[in-house]
Design an enzyme around this catalytic site. Structure first.
Site, short mmCIF file in Angstrom:
data_model
loop_
_atom_site.label_atom_id
_atom_site.label_comp_id
_atom_site.label_asym_id
_atom_site.label_seq_id
_atom_site.Cartn_x
_atom_site.Cartn_y
_atom_site.Cartn_z
N TYR A 197 62.01 44.43 9.51
CA TYR A 197 61.36 45.26 8.51
C TYR A 197 61.10 44.45 7.25
CZ TYR A 197 59.56 49.50 6.60
OH TYR A 197 58.70 50.42 6.06
N LYS B 174 59.75 50.95 11.68
CA LYS B 174 60.57 52.10 11.30
C LYS B 174 61.28 52.69 12.51
CE LYS B 174 59.64 52.86 6.83
NZ LYS B 174 60.57 53.19 5.75
N GLU C 44 54.05 57.97 6.84
CA GLU C 44 54.44 56.66 6.32
C GLU C 44 53.23 55.93 5.73
OE1 GLU C 44 57.41 54.42 5.29
OE2 GLU C 44 57.83 55.91 6.83
N ASP C 45 53.35 55.49 4.49
CA ASP C 45 52.36 54.62 3.83
C ASP C 45 50.94 55.20 3.81
OD1 ASP C 45 54.42 52.99 3.30
OD2 ASP C 45 53.80 51.31 4.55
N ARG D 71 47.98 52.46 2.49
CA ARG D 71 48.81 51.92 1.41
C ARG D 71 50.08 51.32 2.03
NH1 ARG D 71 53.12 52.40 -1.22
NH2 ARG D 71 53.79 54.09 0.13
N ASN E 65 58.09 46.77 -2.76
CA ASN E 65 58.11 45.86 -1.61
C ASN E 65 56.73 45.28 -1.37
OD1 ASN E 65 60.84 46.08 -0.71
ND2 ASN E 65 60.40 48.12 0.05
N ASP F 98 58.58 59.51 4.10
CA ASP F 98 59.61 58.55 3.73
C ASP F 98 59.35 57.95 2.36
OD1 ASP F 98 61.98 57.11 4.33
OD2 ASP F 98 60.79 55.34 4.76
N ASP F 99 58.09 57.76 1.99
CA ASP F 99 57.77 57.15 0.69
C ASP F 99 58.11 58.09 -0.45
OD1 ASP F 99 56.39 54.77 1.86
OD2 ASP F 99 55.06 56.32 2.63
N ASN G 187 67.29 50.34 0.14
CA ASN G 187 66.42 50.30 1.31
C ASN G 187 66.42 51.67 1.99
OD1 ASN G 187 65.27 49.79 3.91
ND2 ASN G 187 65.85 47.65 3.74
#
Length: 511
Positions: free
Chosen positions: A44, A115, A187-188, A97, A352, A210-211, A396
């Site tokens: 990751y 993930k 995610e993202d 993103r 990150n 998650d973000d 994290n």
């Protein structure tokens, strides 16, 4: 491990591990679990960021399910093509993103793949129950559109009604094919879609971003732990964020919720302890008309300030949190200002990968004269400073989402509630020992992550049962920690003293 260590370039190690995952799944997870602290930065962040940037040129096999605009109208049929039927967790992205790297289009598939590897290795969800999904609606990244190795649709991103209809068809098809208890982790996604998708589907599906939520939960856990070093309650501290996107506003909201829960004060009041700075400066009431909807709750009465340093000097926060995706923004002047009015300034540089971190661990410790309580999103090596050795904490999300997802799975939860996120944060904070604190750590070591995930899963499941109507796996197990541990996938091999028998077992056993 000896062979992996021969590679000097992290991306080569990543490619070798991905080949191993395809060739021998059990050995891949055994290796990852036994060497989690060494291999987590490879599987990751930060290495996965480079892998996504170069995904087209290192591409060998799909590793997940790609659903593009061309499948509109038949997404259910596409889902049915996936060979596994009993799916418990889906991680889905549209690649707009990726980390702090921006729009990587279809090449963002590395994020769901990574993930879900952690869902199995750290949270014990069976590999066969995990499904990585890429929603390919094009990309606005001109470099990728002109790259001969780009594997996605070569067109500008779809948006508006066309995008909404595709996502709605996907969400409906997932529920139809896998049932109501499948966890869909967003995610993202870019800010403008992430908040809308979460708000739209959180009442009809088991969804988790998650973000927004995972980052918030892990940061809150670090703050709760940090209070044992700096003193006071959450409500007695003042928070300043650089970055007002998914991560920043998500963390801010969860901190405000926990303050409200502790003090019984209205949420509107606890939000006033939290200030945000975006690309245009401090978010204040005079800017309210031009703000995106998710920023408006953080527009407080104050003069408008353009820069972070001015905001730090005016607000005098005890906690500084970076979620901007912009590297090197916590300058020497900013850290020194924080140190000037705090005995132990709490500094979280969360962006990150490592190149986008607001500051390094060494900078935080040096510029604060070894007084900072520091945590970052990407890993940093221990730092020698003022005669002491500091081990930087890593905020994290891998601390939270594997155990959080396992808790939803073992309870048969059908919805995610904010109280579950608070329970996960508190469970993680309780795992920090005095020995960890003595090293300056506000997170426990990843070497204990399976145990940590089991405790988080138990607390999340307990909250699902307490809330009533959310948990469907009945009756409730008497000991949720032991039950969580019993449900966790293990890749261990059967022990045998006969090497010839062992070789036969490896190559011919279907297990």
């Amino acid at each position: 491990m000896h062979m992996l260590r021969q590679y000097q370039v992290p991306l080569q190690r990543y490619m070798a591990l991905m080949d191993l995952q395809e060739r021998n799944e059990r050995l891949f997870y055994k290796l990852l679990m036994d060497n989690v602290e060494e291999l987590l930065p490879i599987v990751y962040t930060p290495t996965v960021g480079e892998a996504c940037q170069k995904w087209g040129s290192i591409y060998r096999r799909p590793q997940g399910l790609y659903i593009s605009l061309r499948e509109k109208g038949r997404i259910l049929d596409v889902l049915k093509n996936w060979p596994e039927r009993n799916i418990q967790v889906i991680v889905v992205t549209d690649g707009e993103r990726i980390l702090g790297l921006g729009d990587l289009g279809c090449q963002g598939m590395g994020i769901p793949v990574g993930k879900l590897a952690l869902y199995t290795a750290l949270g014990g969800v069976r590999p066969s129950a995990c499904l990585p999904v890429m929603i390919d609606v094009g990309t606005n990244n001109e470099k990728l559109l002109n790259d001969e190795f780009y594997i996605g649709l070569r067109q500008k991103r779809a948006n508006g009604q066309e995008y909404a209809e595709l996502m709605d068809e996907f969400m409906t098809a997932v529920k139809q094919n896998y049932g109501e208890k499948v966890l869909i982790q967003f995610e993202d996604f870019a800010n403008h879609n992430a908040f809308e998708l979460l708000a739209k589907y959180r009442r009809t599906h088991l969804v988790f971003n998650d973000d927004i939520q995972g980052t918030a939960s892990v940061v809150l856990a670090g703050l709760v732990a940090a209070l044992k070093l700096v003193g006071g309650t959450l409500a007695e501290h003042t928070f300043l964020f650089l970055g007002a996107g998914e991560a920043g506003t998500g963390i801010a909201e969860l901190i405000a919720l926990e303050m409200s829960r502790q003090t019984k004060a209205p949420l509107e009041e606890t939000r006033k302890k939290i200030w945000l700075v975006d690309s245009k400066g401090l978010i204040v009431d005079s800017r309210k008309e031009s703000l995106q909807h998710f920023k408006k709750p953080w527009a407080h009465e104050h003069e408008h300030l353009k820069g972070l340093l001015d905001a730090v000097k005016a607000i005098k926060p005890t906690v500084l949190i970076g979620s901007s995706g912009a590297g090197k923004t916590f300058t020497k002047e900013v850290i020194e200002a924080m140190t000037s009015f705090n005995e132990k300034p709490v500094i979280f540089a969360l962006s990150n990968p490592t190149s986008q971190s607001e500051c390094t661990a060494e900078e935080a410790y040096q510029w604060s004269k070894a007084r900072a309580i520091f945590a970052s999103g990407s890993p940093f090596d221990p730092v020698e400073c003022h005669g002491q050795t500091f081990v930087p904490g890593q905020a994290n999300n891998a601390y939270i989402f594997p155990g959080f997802g396992l808790g939803l799975v073992i309870s048969g939860a059908i919805r995610v509630h904010d109280d579950m996120l608070l329970a996960a944060s508190e469970a993680l904070a309780r795992q920090v020992t005095q020995e960890n604190f003595d090293k300056g750590l506000i997170y426990p070591p990843f070497s204990n992550i399976r145990k940590i995930s089991a405790h988080i899963a138990a607390e999340v499941a307990a909250k699902a049962y307490e809330l009533g109507g959310l948990a469907t796996r009945l009756p409730r197990p008497a000991n949720l920690v032991k039950y969580a541990e019993s449900c966790m996938y293990s890749p261990n091999y059967a022990a045998t003293a006969d090497h010839r028998e062992l070789r036969f077992f490896y190559f011919f056993s279907p297990e």
